[in-house]
Design a protein around this motif. Sequence first.
Motif, PDB file in Angstrom:
ATOM      1  N   ILE A   1       0.877  -1.183  -0.155  1.00 18.57           N
ATOM      2  CA  ILE A   1      -0.048  -0.050  -0.246  1.00 18.57           C
ATOM      3  C   ILE A   1       0.776   1.342   0.117  1.00 18.57           C
ATOM      4  O   ILE A   1       1.947   1.308   0.404  1.00 18.57           O
ATOM      5  N   ALA A   2       0.600   2.338  -0.731  1.00 16.88           N
ATOM      6  CA  ALA A   2       0.998   3.664  -0.620  1.00 16.88           C
ATOM      7  C   ALA A   2      -0.139   4.639   0.036  1.00 16.88           C
ATOM      8  O   ALA A   2      -1.067   4.766  -0.209  1.00 16.88           O
ATOM      9  N   ILE A   3       0.548   5.279   1.124  1.00 11.20           N
ATOM     10  CA  ILE A   3       0.102   6.129   2.050  1.00 11.20           C
ATOM     11  C   ILE A   3       0.578   7.675   1.741  1.00 11.20           C
ATOM     12  O   ILE A   3       1.841   7.872   1.916  1.00 11.20           O
ATOM     13  N   GLU A   4      -0.346   8.351   1.265  1.00 10.48           N
ATOM     14  CA  GLU A   4       0.059   9.975   1.157  1.00 10.48           C
ATOM     15  C   GLU A   4      -0.235  10.798   2.441  1.00 10.48           C
ATOM     16  O   GLU A   4      -1.271  10.579   3.046  1.00 10.48           O
ATOM     17  N   PHE A   5       0.553  11.800   2.476  1.00 13.50           N
ATOM     18  CA  PHE A   5       0.237  12.700   3.483  1.00 13.50           C
ATOM     19  C   PHE A   5      -0.353  13.927   2.917  1.00 13.50           C
ATOM     20  O   PHE A   5       0.917  14.721   2.756  1.00 13.50           O
ATOM     21  N   PRO A   6      -1.480  14.300   2.777  1.00 14.22           N
ATOM     22  CA  PRO A   6      -1.646  15.689   2.117  1.00 14.22           C
ATOM     23  C   PRO A   6      -1.514  16.873   2.706  1.00 14.22           C
ATOM     24  O   PRO A   6      -1.158  18.218   2.179  1.00 14.22           O
ATOM     25  N   GLU A   7      -1.521  16.896   4.188  1.00 14.26           N
ATOM     26  CA  GLU A   7      -1.392  18.032   5.004  1.00 14.26           C
ATOM     27  C   GLU A   7       0.391  18.304   5.032  1.00 14.26           C
ATOM     28  O   GLU A   7       0.997  17.512   5.572  1.00 14.26           O
ATOM     29  N   LYS A   8       0.871  19.416   4.770  1.00 15.51           N
ATOM     30  CA  LYS A   8       1.769  19.920   4.848  1.00 15.51           C
ATOM     31  C   LYS A   8       2.836  19.475   6.067  1.00 15.51           C
ATOM     32  O   LYS A   8       3.739  19.027   5.988  1.00 15.51           O
ATOM     33  N   GLU A   9       2.264  19.766   7.298  1.00  8.92           N
ATOM     34  CA  GLU A   9       2.796  19.797   8.341  1.00  8.92           C
ATOM     35  C   GLU A   9       3.131  18.007   8.680  1.00  8.92           C
ATOM     36  O   GLU A   9       4.055  17.495   9.273  1.00  8.92           O
ATOM     37  N   ASP A  10       1.960  17.218   8.509  1.00  7.65           N
ATOM     38  CA  ASP A  10       2.206  15.721   8.583  1.00  7.65           C
ATOM     39  C   ASP A  10       2.852  15.327   7.401  1.00  7.65           C
ATOM     40  O   ASP A  10       3.746  14.312   8.062  1.00  7.65           O
ATOM     41  N   CYS A  11       3.293  15.543   6.528  1.00 11.38           N
ATOM     42  CA  CYS A  11       4.266  15.166   5.325  1.00 11.38           C
ATOM     43  C   CYS A  11       5.523  15.485   5.956  1.00 11.38           C
ATOM     44  O   CYS A  11       6.272  14.415   5.838  1.00 11.38           O
ATOM     45  N   PHE A  12       5.743  16.607   6.249  1.00 19.10           N
ATOM     46  CA  PHE A  12       6.938  16.862   6.735  1.00 19.10           C
ATOM     47  C   PHE A  12       7.447  15.910   8.042  1.00 19.10           C
ATOM     48  O   PHE A  12       8.549  15.526   8.008  1.00 19.10           O
ATOM     49  N   CYS A  13       6.471  15.784   9.072  1.00 19.81           N
ATOM     50  CA  CYS A  13       6.573  15.214  10.099  1.00 19.81           C
ATOM     51  C   CYS A  13       7.101  13.569   9.656  1.00 19.81           C
ATOM     52  O   CYS A  13       7.876  12.881  10.313  1.00 19.81           O
ATOM     53  N   VAL A  14       6.342  12.864   8.762  1.00 21.14           N
ATOM     54  CA  VAL A  14       6.488  11.622   8.373  1.00 21.14           C
ATOM     55  C   VAL A  14       8.002  11.386   7.713  1.00 21.14           C
ATOM     56  O   VAL A  14       8.444  10.484   7.938  1.00 21.14           O
ATOM     57  N   ARG A  15       8.234  12.393   6.986  1.00 17.92           N
ATOM     58  CA  ARG A  15       9.685  12.297   6.262  1.00 17.92           C
ATOM     59  C   ARG A  15      10.795  12.286   7.437  1.00 17.92           C
ATOM     60  O   ARG A  15      11.714  11.522   6.974  1.00 17.92           O
ATOM     61  N   MET A  16      10.582  13.225   8.400  1.00 20.20           N
ATOM     62  CA  MET A  16      11.707  12.955   9.599  1.00 20.20           C
ATOM     63  C   MET A  16      11.501  11.628  10.064  1.00 20.20           C
ATOM     64  O   MET A  16      12.534  10.880  10.457  1.00 20.20           O
ATOM     65  N   ILE A  17      10.509  11.293  10.521  1.00 19.16           N
ATOM     66  CA  ILE A  17      10.315   9.979  11.039  1.00 19.16           C
ATOM     67  C   ILE A  17      10.654   8.815  10.468  1.00 19.16           C
ATOM     68  O   ILE A  17      11.515   8.133  10.797  1.00 19.16           O
ATOM     69  N   GLU A  18      10.431   8.865   9.065  1.00 19.88           N
ATOM     70  CA  GLU A  18      10.965   7.994   8.138  1.00 19.88           C
ATOM     71  C   GLU A  18      12.443   7.836   8.088  1.00 19.88           C
ATOM     72  O   GLU A  18      13.053   6.665   7.948  1.00 19.88           O
ATOM     73  N   GLN A  19      13.094   8.932   8.184  1.00 21.94           N
ATOM     74  CA  GLN A  19      14.553   8.857   8.168  1.00 21.94           C
ATOM     75  C   GLN A  19      15.037   8.409   9.480  1.00 21.94           C
ATOM     76  O   GLN A  19      15.893   7.433   9.305  1.00 21.94           O
ATOM     77  N   LEU A  20      14.480   8.604  10.419  1.00 23.24           N
ATOM     78  CA  LEU A  20      15.048   7.757  11.753  1.00 23.24           C
ATOM     79  C   LEU A  20      14.540   6.447  11.620  1.00 23.24           C
ATOM     80  O   LEU A  20      15.392   5.483  12.014  1.00 23.24           O
ATOM     81  N   SER A  21      13.608   6.038  11.090  1.00 20.81           N
ATOM     82  CA  SER A  21      13.133   4.411  10.727  1.00 20.81           C
ATOM     83  C   SER A  21      14.303   3.901   9.984  1.00 20.81           C
ATOM     84  O   SER A  21      14.685   2.709  10.249  1.00 20.81           O
ATOM     85  N   GLN A  22      14.644   4.704   8.898  1.00 22.19           N
ATOM     86  CA  GLN A  22      15.805   4.123   8.054  1.00 22.19           C
ATOM     87  C   GLN A  22      16.955   4.153   8.683  1.00 22.19           C
ATOM     88  O   GLN A  22      17.904   2.894   8.395  1.00 22.19           O
ATOM     89  N   ILE A  23      17.302   4.673   9.416  1.00 25.46           N
ATOM     90  CA  ILE A  23      18.612   4.808  10.434  1.00 25.46           C
ATOM     91  C   ILE A  23      18.404   3.800  11.007  1.00 25.46           C
ATOM     92  O   ILE A  23      19.629   2.824  11.344  1.00 25.46           O
ATOM     93  N   GLU A  24      17.579   3.334  12.027  1.00 21.69           N
ATOM     94  CA  GLU A  24      17.290   2.236  12.795  1.00 21.69           C
ATOM     95  C   GLU A  24      17.270   0.805  12.096  1.00 21.69           C
ATOM     96  O   GLU A  24      18.003   0.086  12.677  1.00 21.69           O
TER      97      GLU A  24
END
Length: 136
Positions: A78-101
């Motif tokens: 599944i692909a999940i988009e985050f249309p709200e700018k603030e949510d999208c920015f937050c997900v991008r940051m959290i995703e980087q942390l997930s990739q590092i872990e």
Amino acid sequence: MEFVDHPQDIPLQIKEVNDRMFPETSFDRVGFVGITWQSKRAYAMGQAVQITLKEIDPNFCVTGRVVWCDNQQDSFKIAIEFPEKEDCFCVRMIEQLSQIEHYRRQAKTQGRRLNYNEAAAEWINKFAASFPAFTI
């Protein structure tokens, strides 16, 4: 539209939300817009979903919408988009942390014990430049 594959070893919790409306977005959006995930169940296109990621941040909770759902052998991608700018920015940051872990865990399976800061430094050096930019 760029989606990042969320690592399967970092569990997402996904819950359907029925009372959330999003603004219309165009398919020509540029840059990071969301994540992909291997799910055991199918989701309808347009379905609002709430995402939590307790392992990375117990307070993280955002709502996005399913853009597509592809049936694969034993699961659904599944692909999940985050249309709200603030949510999208937050997900991008959290995703980087997930990739590092995820990178840290992979190193451990190869006999390398990295603390989080060491893994972050290596991941940034190797992959940060190719991580999709946030351009909403």
